[in-house]
Design a protein around this motif. Sequence first.
Motif, PDB file in Angstrom:
ATOM      1  N   PHE A  94       0.815  -1.210   0.000  1.00 18.82           N
ATOM      2  CA  PHE A  94       0.000   0.000   0.000  1.00 18.82           C
ATOM      3  C   PHE A  94       0.847   1.258   0.000  1.00 18.82           C
ATOM      4  CE2 PHE A  94      -2.529  -3.314   2.129  1.00 18.82           C
ATOM      5  CZ  PHE A  94      -3.581  -3.373   1.229  1.00 18.82           C
ATOM      6  N   LYS A  95       2.084   1.172   0.508  1.00 21.62           N
ATOM      7  CA  LYS A  95       2.963   2.331   0.521  1.00 21.62           C
ATOM      8  C   LYS A  95       3.737   2.476  -0.778  1.00 21.62           C
ATOM      9  CE  LYS A  95       3.639   2.507   5.548  1.00 21.62           C
ATOM     10  NZ  LYS A  95       4.634   2.470   6.649  1.00 21.62           N
ATOM     11  N   ASP A 273      -5.649   1.111   4.948  1.00 23.37           N
ATOM     12  CA  ASP A 273      -6.026   1.402   3.572  1.00 23.37           C
ATOM     13  C   ASP A 273      -7.538   1.318   3.382  1.00 23.37           C
ATOM     14  OD1 ASP A 273      -4.883   1.774   0.728  1.00 23.37           O
ATOM     15  OD2 ASP A 273      -6.322   0.122   0.492  1.00 23.37           O
ATOM     16  N   ASP A 276      -9.002   4.361   4.933  1.00 21.94           N
ATOM     17  CA  ASP A 276      -8.679   5.542   4.128  1.00 21.94           C
ATOM     18  C   ASP A 276      -9.474   5.565   2.822  1.00 21.94           C
ATOM     19  OD1 ASP A 276      -7.014   7.925   3.730  1.00 21.94           O
ATOM     20  OD2 ASP A 276      -6.147   6.770   2.081  1.00 21.94           O
ATOM     21  N   LYS A 277      -9.759   4.379   2.275  1.00 21.35           N
ATOM     22  CA  LYS A 277     -10.487   4.293   1.005  1.00 21.35           C
ATOM     23  C   LYS A 277     -11.920   3.795   1.227  1.00 21.35           C
ATOM     24  CE  LYS A 277      -6.707   5.093  -1.471  1.00 21.35           C
ATOM     25  NZ  LYS A 277      -5.683   5.096  -0.416  1.00 21.35           N
TER      26      LYS A 277
END
Length: 814
Positions: A94-95, A273, A276-277
């Motif tokens: 994810f980063k 993630d 965040d999404k």
Amino acid sequence: MKGMELTFEQLRNECCDECADFISTKDLGPLEGIIGQERAVEAIDFGLNITKKGYNMYISGISGTGRNSYVGLITHKKAKEETPAGDWVYVYNFKKPEHPISLKLKNGQGKIFKKAIENTIVFIKKEIEATFTSQEYERAKNMLFRQLNEISEELLNELNELARKYGFEYTNTDRGLVSVPIKSDGKPMTEEDFRNLTKESYAEIQKKSSELNLASLDIFKKIRDIDEGFRDKLKKLDSDFATKVVNIHIDRLKYRFDGNEKVEKYLGLLKNDIIDKVDMFKNDNNKQNANPLFALQNKNADVFFERYQVNLFIDNSDKEYAPVVFETNPTYTNLLGNIEFENEMGVLKTSFDKITAGSLHAANGGYLIIQAKDLMENFYAYKGLMRALLNEEAVIETIQATMGYPVSTGLKPEAIPLKLKVILVGDPYTYSVLYSYDEQFSKLFKIRADFDVEMDRTIDNVGKMAKFIASHCERENLKHFDKDAVCKVVEYSSRIAESQDKLSSRFNRVVEIIYEADSWACSEKDDMVRSHHVEKAIAQKIFRNNMYEEKVLEYFADGTYLLDVDGEKIGEINGLAVVGAGEYSFGKPSKITVSTYSGKSGLINIEREARTSGRIHDKGVMIIHGFMGYKYAQERPLALSASIVFEQLYSGVDGDSASSTELYAIMSSLAEVPIKQGIAVTGSVNQRGQIQPIGGVNEKIEGYYKVCKIKGLTGEQGVIIPHQNVKNLMLQEQVVDAVKNGKFHIYAVKTVDEGIEILTGIPAGCKNEEGCYEEGTIHYLVDQKLRKYLEPINNGNSKDKSDDSKDDDKEKAK
């Protein structure tokens, strides 16, 4: 001659007492392990037990010695003592999306982890959709919207108060707040009013609009700040509601895979993630918001959710012990893995789920077996394997990247640590080349296991050979062999080994006879394989491959090939060579002729002059010259010119096995003593006249015997061989019978002197006290001829010296 002649018992080692402990192979148990490879077995056992870096193995030996079957057997046995290897998966980073993360899981957990993640994402999506359509969420969100509307209404009233001072009023439209001029009656202007304005009125409105824009900057800034704050509050609200859902499922996964720090770290990133999404997890109906201050972006959900997939890279769930992988086609991608692409609308795309494993990854935690020859045909695969073993990690990249070509994959998967043992199976020459020219090879393959091509013919090994046959009969559902049939197989094995005291370790050739003998027994509807079936299998195998030999024998029969097998001739002798025709080799006699004459040229090898001889044959001729000098030129120069040739040989000759034969012909020519044409010769010679062993002795004797049989056996024909080759004799029964009946003879000699006496019937001779050879002997006659050759040369030298002296006197007189 009688002392040097061999008896028929010496021509073949028949298997009699060695197979006395059983009636048929049905009485025997299966063979465990391998026969006659103790050195290789110990080396392999040591190599499998040592776990230090660099102790990979190279199994050296020729094909058919049981290398592959034994390595497969022993590695599987060793692997069963070890725990099965773990699973490996690749997940989304994810980063840094271009660097997929590799995760190691316990054996069998890879498939469970993949399913758990997929199910968790499905459950989270459903629950988030339900959560964000719940009354609780709607109440909380509506409260935020009411707060926003109240504040927005206050600011809008404040803004309109300011705008009226400048003759304007703000109206809320789809494009946001728009200022509209106000008429004198307090109503907003229409489009028709705008069109009817004079230039002066329009200019005045434009001026006041600009002044209003400057005056309203602070209020608009407050609106933007409130809008951003609302967005943050709304996002926090979504995060809070999403966190409650996600925590439950992620914590359940952490508990399920407790103890794996890397997995826990990934689950933490996964949780962040999703939160965040979270907008992508909402129902599509919730993605549109009536508030004109902002709009949420809409993305392709199918592509987005691919990030939550799990690439099950290595699945060892079906393994009960450490993996053992035979890589039969070690190309770069098959060995080291690959990053695949798919075509979307003419564009090649890839992702972390397109990373595929190679056999190096499949064997991680166990054993990888590769044929060295196949690996050497794939240079980049070889270099990649060496690099992986040296760094103890497997880096996955396309072959184009390895070759240095510019690539646009964008993916650099995290390397996987390696802990395995690589076993290369090849021949000794390949090992020598790799060891000499690749320093990495010597560091990484420190164990060499040599498989021998032969073993001692002991009672124990013969018993193991019988068990070997019994094992094949049981495993391949063949008819069992009786004792006599086993004896024939043992004798055939000794024939392959070319030794009476050895058995061949080339089991593939033995197995062929076992299968073919079984086939003949089945065709005759016999209940067991018997000795005549084995004999027939051997005879038929020869028949399928000896067409060339039969054509050669026809040429001898019709006189196309000139060869005398009776009578006596000076300077002519029958030599023996081996002709290879693929799987089958046979002996072919050739007439060798020598011409000797006075001169200083020495020995002229016509084959060499015609460039049809090899280096070893040329060396043999030079050795003959050395013998002549050692024997006859200790007190005077060797005045000799001699030409040597293999008659009717056009395909070339190599090897030194005919060097003694050529020497006999030279001695015959010099001594002017005829050689018995019925006796052929093979054997190498050194500069001291000692006979040295040669190869292919059985084929050479049998080849000459067949020619003699065609032309007619006289009882005087035979072959001279080196005495060291007696132990190599495993002749066909027809040759043994001929010797037994006195129709053919085989002599074993140690020196040239013994050989020349058999060929001429005249003693070779020795030097007396005065340093001269006995009169009438071969050496005496040769020595006298060489003295005769030297006389004109000496006379010529004396005359030249006299002429030179007269010229010197004339010069002095002048």
